[in-house]
Enzyme design. Structure first.
Site, mmCIF file in Angstrom:
data_model
loop_
_atom_site.group_PDB
_atom_site.id
_atom_site.type_symbol
_atom_site.label_atom_id
_atom_site.label_comp_id
_atom_site.label_asym_id
_atom_site.label_seq_id
_atom_site.Cartn_x
_atom_site.Cartn_y
_atom_site.Cartn_z
ATOM 1 N N HIS A 188 -10.420 8.557 -39.651
ATOM 2 C CA HIS A 188 -10.247 9.892 -39.071
ATOM 3 C C HIS A 188 -8.911 10.023 -38.337
ATOM 4 C CE1 HIS A 188 -14.352 10.647 -40.232
ATOM 5 N NE2 HIS A 188 -14.697 9.499 -39.655
ATOM 6 N N GLY A 230 0.837 -1.212 0.000
ATOM 7 C CA GLY A 230 0.000 0.000 0.000
ATOM 8 C C GLY A 230 0.860 1.246 0.000
#
Ligand code: G6P
Length: 623
Positions: free
Chosen positions: A519, A102
């Site tokens: 595109h 963590g």
């Protein structure tokens, strides 16, 4: 990301710790370490940068008979991968060692305070701050109590509680304190920890895989819980409210599920496990009588489900791609508006409240930090939150109000494969379930059930393409760019196929809706940029064929994923991989199979570490 193991009992702790750490390798790491109690009441700490194999050599040169120890694999967050930054860390006075998963957000401010008190630091980590903070809390506690009480183990527990209540961030912690050489302390907040219960021994780990083959009894610690573990006792308490009961669950994993079983890589093993994984996802969940999917874990009544007006799927990475598949399914089959949100974006957006919104967190691991945070944010806003998750007892599974477990078995390869297809199948069942509560008739429901049941066999058949995919991989392995194109249900497949290639072969690949490619990405097309067209038969097939012709006209090589029996595609391109026919809404589950194999073979041919690709982690427990 980081992994934790711990052991206390009659075995040689180092042996379990090293094996446990190897089982956690899949999470991604850059250094590792183990600490045991020596016979002279001190700690033996060994740490190494790189693979567990290197740590094992160090340990073999310094064997210890100790029956108590902790181990850790570190994925660097604070400070580079180095021996000094590797865990376990000692407090500066040396009376405790600790490993941590963590991130501690307020480590800097705590460190300044501890420096003023004379504590020393030898690493750049946030973890060493926790070690010294517990040390300081022990000192204060000892001062507060008289000497008689100071010897009690509960003092250690109290000191850890004092320390963790000052931490901001997330932690899974294991701690050994010199005064209590028969005890491991463990604590969690937002980073998983489990305790395996044996006969006269306990195992601790950050997920269940190290426990497999040692015990099938498991305790999932919840947030804010602290455990005091000896060889024959386990005491769990809440950080702020004293002792709590802990349920012992049955762990349903066998050794085969966490070993290679003759495959060269976990990824390949997991690709080939997909037919069975999918069968397990379906097991007991299709009702012919009611022509629907039975999803009792949703914990919602039919009338609550009928009142849902909007669904939000939130996820990261591959799970986000399955969410896109789910969007197409839910809108088409159940006619419910769906939004698909990156969890990392959703957690900080202030999207307007909308009554009767149901939020699904989709996650293999159940531990992805952003997905967990998005789930919590949605809960805070008053939405009902569910999870589609593979890991039983994981943080997201615990925090969601219900959901669907995938039962796909442990997924160890960093690149997700079987969890993805199982997620898509679970979403297909969800769409059927919702559809049947609304406008879908009995006959339509029955037809969908038959189509869904056919998927595992179709996936089995798709796996037969392995050898031809390997040949195609050899042809294109040196390309630097790939385009992956598909439309409708196969647009998410294009995204996922491109992600698989990127993750494990480090080739740049872009997934795009086939028509949208005009595109922008079409500018990339040349004779060295292959386009992978995902185009099984469907209502949009002719349109995709036009897009394919646009690529061919510009000299781009094409690899097509097409339906068995498609003769037209044969004439268009020399590299075709055929897949069996399934209903359109289920195509993503089958058409991704050759793309997983293509990425796998290209990565192997390029000499990449397939199961542990550079910079990636299996379970991303930091933001
Ligand atoms: C990491 C993994 C990916 C995974 C993503 C989300 O990035 O490498 O394979 O898709 O996390 O993980 P989750 O466990 O939440 O599905």
């Amino acid at each position: 990301m980081c992994g934790i193991v711990g052991y206390i009992g009659p075995r040689i702790a180092q042996e379990f710790l090293l094996e446990g750490l190897s089982r956690l390798e899949y999470r991604g790491y850059d250094s590792a370490g183990v600490a045991t109690f020596s016979s002279v009441s001190d700690f033996e700490v060994h740490r190494e940068v790189g693979r567990i194999k290197r740590l094992a050599l160090l340990v073999h040169d310094n064997p210890s008979p100790s029956g108590i120890g902790i181990g850790h694999t570190r994925w660097a967050t604070h400070g580079a991968p180095s021996v000094m930054n590797a865990h376990p860390h000692r407090s500066s006075q040396g009376e405790l060692v600790l490993a941590h998963n963590g991130v501690i957000e307020n480590y800097d401010e705590i460190k300044s305070r501890l420096l003023k008190l004379g504590y020393e630091f030898s690493s750049e980590t946030d973890t060493e701050v926790v070690a010294n903070l517990i040390s300081e809390c022990l000192r204060v506690r000892r001062q507060r109590y008289d000497q008689g009480v100071a010897g009690e183990r509960s003092l250690g527990m109290d000191a850890i509680k004092d320390a963790i209540s000052q931490l901001r961030g997330t932690y899974g912690l294991v701690v050994m304190i010199r005064d209590w050489p028969d005890t491991i302390f463990a604590a969690r907040l937002g980073s998983p920890l489990v305790v395996g219960v044996g006969d006269g021994e306990h195992f601790i780990a950050s997920d269940a895989s190290p426990l497999v083959g040692y015990t099938d009894r498991i305790v999932y610690l919840a947030d804010h819980q602290v455990a005091m573990v000896t060889a024959d006792s386990l005491e769990v308490s809440h950080r702020d409210h004293g002792l709590v009961d802990h349920d012992v669950h049955e762990l349903q994993l066998d050794v085969g599920s966490v070993e290679l079983n003759g495959f060269d890589h976990y990824m390949l093993k997991e690709i080939f496990e997909q037919p069975d994984a999918l069968r397990n996802t379906l097991r007991g969940r299709l009702s012919d009588d009611d022509a629907t999917a039975v999803l009792g874990g949703l914990n919602l009544t039919p009338s609550q489900l009928r009142s849902i007006k909007r669904i939000v799927f939130t996820a990261c990475g591959t799970s986000w791609h399955s969410a896109l598949v789910g969007e197409y399914m839910m809108e088409e089959i159940a006619q419910i508006p769906v939004e698909v949100e990156y969890a990392s974006e959703l957690r900080y957006r202030n999207s307007p409240m909308w009554d009767n919104t149901l939020v699904f967190a989709i996650t293999q691991s159940g531990e992805t930090a952003d997905t967990l945070a998005a789930l919590r944010e949605m809960k805070r806003k008053g939405h009902r939150t569910l999870a589609i998750c593979n890991v039983i007892g994981s943080s997201i599974a615990q925090e969601a109000e219900g959901g669907i477990y995938l039962h796909a078995g442990p997924e160890i390869g960093v690149a997700s494969t079987k969890a993805y297809t199982s997620q898509c199948l679970a979403l297909a069942m969800l769409a059927l379930h919702f559809g049947r509560l609304r406008h879908l008739g009995y006959a339509e429901g029955r037809a969908m059930i038959d189509q869904i049941r056919a998927v595992p066999d179709a996936v089995q058949k798709a796996l037969e393409s392995n050898e031809s995919v390997a040949r195609i991989a050899a042809k294109y392995k040196d390309c630097q760019n790939f385009l992956y194109l598909g439309r409708h249900y196969n647009f998410p497949t294009a995204l996922e196929g491109a992600l698989k290639l990127k993750e494990i072969s480090y080739i740049h690949a872009e997934g795009y809706p086939a028509a949208e490619m005009k595109h922008g990405p079409i500018a990339l097309v040349d004779s060295r940029t292959p386009s992978v067209f995902v185009m099984p038969k469907g209502f949009i097939y002719d349109k995709v064929m036009s897009n394919l012709e646009e690529i061919k006209a510009r000299g781009g090589p094409v690899i097509a994923i097409a339906a068995e029996g498609d003769r037209r595609i044969e004439k268009m391109t020399e590299d075709v991989i055929y897949i069996p026919h399934v209903s359109e809404f289920l195509q993503p589950i089958v058409s991704i199979i050759p793309l997983q194999l293509l990425a796998y073979h290209i990565a192997v041919l390029r000499g990449c570490d397939v199961d542990k690709p550079r910079n990636l982690a299996k379970s991303v427990t930091v933001e």
